[in-house]
Write a protein that holds these residues in place. Structure first.
Motif, PDB file in Angstrom:
ATOM      1  N   TYR A  33       0.834  -1.201   0.000  1.00 18.91           N
ATOM      2  CA  TYR A  33       0.000   0.000   0.000  1.00 18.91           C
ATOM      3  C   TYR A  33       0.872   1.257   0.000  1.00 18.91           C
ATOM      4  O   TYR A  33       1.976   1.253   0.530  1.00 18.91           O
ATOM      5  N   SER A  67       0.689  -6.156   3.912  1.00 15.99           N
ATOM      6  CA  SER A  67      -0.080  -7.103   4.715  1.00 15.99           C
ATOM      7  C   SER A  67       0.011  -8.480   4.061  1.00 15.99           C
ATOM      8  O   SER A  67       0.368  -8.593   2.888  1.00 15.99           O
ATOM      9  N   ALA A  76      -5.423  -9.062   7.597  1.00 18.96           N
ATOM     10  CA  ALA A  76      -5.683  -7.636   7.458  1.00 18.96           C
ATOM     11  C   ALA A  76      -4.663  -6.722   8.119  1.00 18.96           C
ATOM     12  O   ALA A  76      -4.606  -5.542   7.786  1.00 18.96           O
ATOM     13  N   GLU A  77      -3.846  -7.224   9.054  1.00 20.24           N
ATOM     14  CA  GLU A  77      -2.924  -6.321   9.746  1.00 20.24           C
ATOM     15  C   GLU A  77      -1.923  -5.751   8.770  1.00 20.24           C
ATOM     16  O   GLU A  77      -1.277  -6.484   8.014  1.00 20.24           O
ATOM     17  N   GLN A  78      -1.755  -4.451   8.801  1.00 21.07           N
ATOM     18  CA  GLN A  78      -0.799  -3.788   7.912  1.00 21.07           C
ATOM     19  C   GLN A  78       0.433  -3.364   8.695  1.00 21.07           C
ATOM     20  O   GLN A  78       0.340  -2.874   9.815  1.00 21.07           O
ATOM     21  N   PHE A 132       3.771  -0.976   8.571  1.00 18.79           N
ATOM     22  CA  PHE A 132       4.173   0.261   7.922  1.00 18.79           C
ATOM     23  C   PHE A 132       5.682   0.451   7.904  1.00 18.79           C
ATOM     24  O   PHE A 132       6.392   0.031   8.825  1.00 18.79           O
ATOM     25  N   SER A 137      -3.275   0.363  -3.547  1.00 19.37           N
ATOM     26  CA  SER A 137      -2.826  -0.912  -3.000  1.00 19.37           C
ATOM     27  C   SER A 137      -2.698  -1.935  -4.119  1.00 19.37           C
ATOM     28  O   SER A 137      -3.452  -1.898  -5.113  1.00 19.37           O
ATOM     29  N   ILE A 170      -5.241  -3.095  -6.952  1.00 16.07           N
ATOM     30  CA  ILE A 170      -6.575  -3.436  -6.472  1.00 16.07           C
ATOM     31  C   ILE A 170      -7.323  -2.239  -5.889  1.00 16.07           C
ATOM     32  O   ILE A 170      -8.545  -2.253  -5.833  1.00 16.07           O
ATOM     33  N   LEU A 198      -5.020 -10.786   0.846  1.00 22.26           N
ATOM     34  CA  LEU A 198      -6.449 -10.525   0.891  1.00 22.26           C
ATOM     35  C   LEU A 198      -7.152 -11.752   1.447  1.00 22.26           C
ATOM     36  O   LEU A 198      -6.738 -12.880   1.215  1.00 22.26           O
ATOM     37  N   GLY A 199      -8.211 -11.541   2.165  1.00 20.24           N
ATOM     38  CA  GLY A 199      -8.926 -12.678   2.720  1.00 20.24           C
ATOM     39  C   GLY A 199      -9.553 -12.314   4.029  1.00 20.24           C
ATOM     40  O   GLY A 199     -10.088 -11.228   4.184  1.00 20.24           O
ATOM     41  N   GLY A 200      -9.469 -13.198   4.979  1.00 17.46           N
ATOM     42  CA  GLY A 200     -10.148 -12.980   6.241  1.00 17.46           C
ATOM     43  C   GLY A 200      -9.375 -12.072   7.183  1.00 17.46           C
ATOM     44  O   GLY A 200      -8.339 -11.517   6.819  1.00 17.46           O
ATOM     45  N   PRO A 201      -9.863 -11.920   8.376  1.00 21.42           N
ATOM     46  CA  PRO A 201      -9.291 -10.988   9.351  1.00 21.42           C
ATOM     47  C   PRO A 201      -7.816 -11.221   9.638  1.00 21.42           C
ATOM     48  O   PRO A 201      -7.087 -10.267   9.913  1.00 21.42           O
ATOM     49  N   ASN A 202      -7.360 -12.445   9.593  1.00 26.60           N
ATOM     50  CA  ASN A 202      -5.947 -12.701   9.905  1.00 26.60           C
ATOM     51  C   ASN A 202      -5.006 -12.118   8.868  1.00 26.60           C
ATOM     52  O   ASN A 202      -3.803 -12.040   9.091  1.00 26.60           O
TER      53      ASN A 202
END
Lengths: 116, 116
Positions: free
Chosen positions: A33, A94, A103-105, A107, A48, A55, A97-101
């Motif tokens: 990103y 991160s 999603a952590e980015q 930096f 991103s 995307i 793409l997919g589920g909550p696991n």
């Protein structure tokens, strides 16, 4: 130590010049990103990429163009910079793409651009 | 579009007092995913807390937050502020189901300053 690396740390340039910022992540992530953090500390997504594919492309001026050679690198080029481009540009990555696991980015330290 | 609203500007506290930074959001996502990121001076922003589960408290490093979908809120709390908590705090929103994490919408940030 694995992390998100950005170069340069700082860049000062004049209106109308072209600049390029580099970002590399050694975390093995699929998604990267670019964010802009302005003088008021507002943080906004610009682009991103997932596995080198664009995307997310927010409404940014056309002088901004991302470039991805592989999933570990995402560079940002700005053609003909304007004074309002002065900001800190933050790169992040991160898992994917997919589920909550996913999603952590994570930096990078940011590149501070000053346009005179 | 999506939006995140945080306690505005600067919050100054005396060490030992409780911390509460407000975060509310608006979204069309049926399954919102909320985050708190912390940005210490001269460091990269990093994840502090995350949640997509309604009415479940999530905790990390002494901070906690509970996602309340009924009130579209995800307030950040800590029982006792420490000097080391001084930082810029961002609340952010994504969607669990639709390429979770592909796009984070950030609030305006809240700068917390803790004084002795």
């Amino acid at each position: 130590e694995t992390a998100v690396f950005q170069t340069p740390n700082y860049h000062v340039t004049q209106v109308g010049n072209e600049v390029s910022f580099n970002c590399k992540q050694t975390l093995g992530h699929d998604t990267m990103y670019w964010y802009k953090q302005d003088s008021k500390k507002l943080l906004k997504i610009m682009f991103s990429y997932n596995n080198k594919q664009l995307i997310v492309n927010e409404t940014v001026p056309r002088r901004f163009s991302p470039q991805s050679s592989d999933k570990a690198h995402l560079n940002l080029r700005i053609k003909s910079v304007e004074p309002e481009d002065s900001a800190v540009y933050l790169c992040a990555s991160s898992l994917g793409l997919g589920g909550p696991n996913y999603a952590e980015q994570f930096f990078g330290p940011g590149t501070r651009l000053t346009v005179l | 579009g999506d939006s995140v609203t945080q306690t505005e500007g600067l919050v100054t506290l005396t060490e030992g007092l409780p911390v509460m930074l407000n975060c509310t959001y608006q979204t069309i996502y049926s399954n919102p995913f909320l985050f708190w990121y912390v940005h210490y001076l001269n460091e990269s922003p990093r994840l502090l807390l995350k949640s997509s589960t309604d009415n479940k408290r999530t905790e990390h490093q002494g901070f906690h937050a509970t996602l309340h979908k009924s009130s579209s809120s995800f307030h950040l709390q800590k029982s006792s502020a420490q000097l080391s908590d001084s930082a810029l705090y961002y609340c952010a929103l994504s969607d669990v189901n639709n390429n979770a994490g592909a796009k984070l919408t950030f609030g305006g940030g809240t700068r917390l300053t803790v004084r002795p």
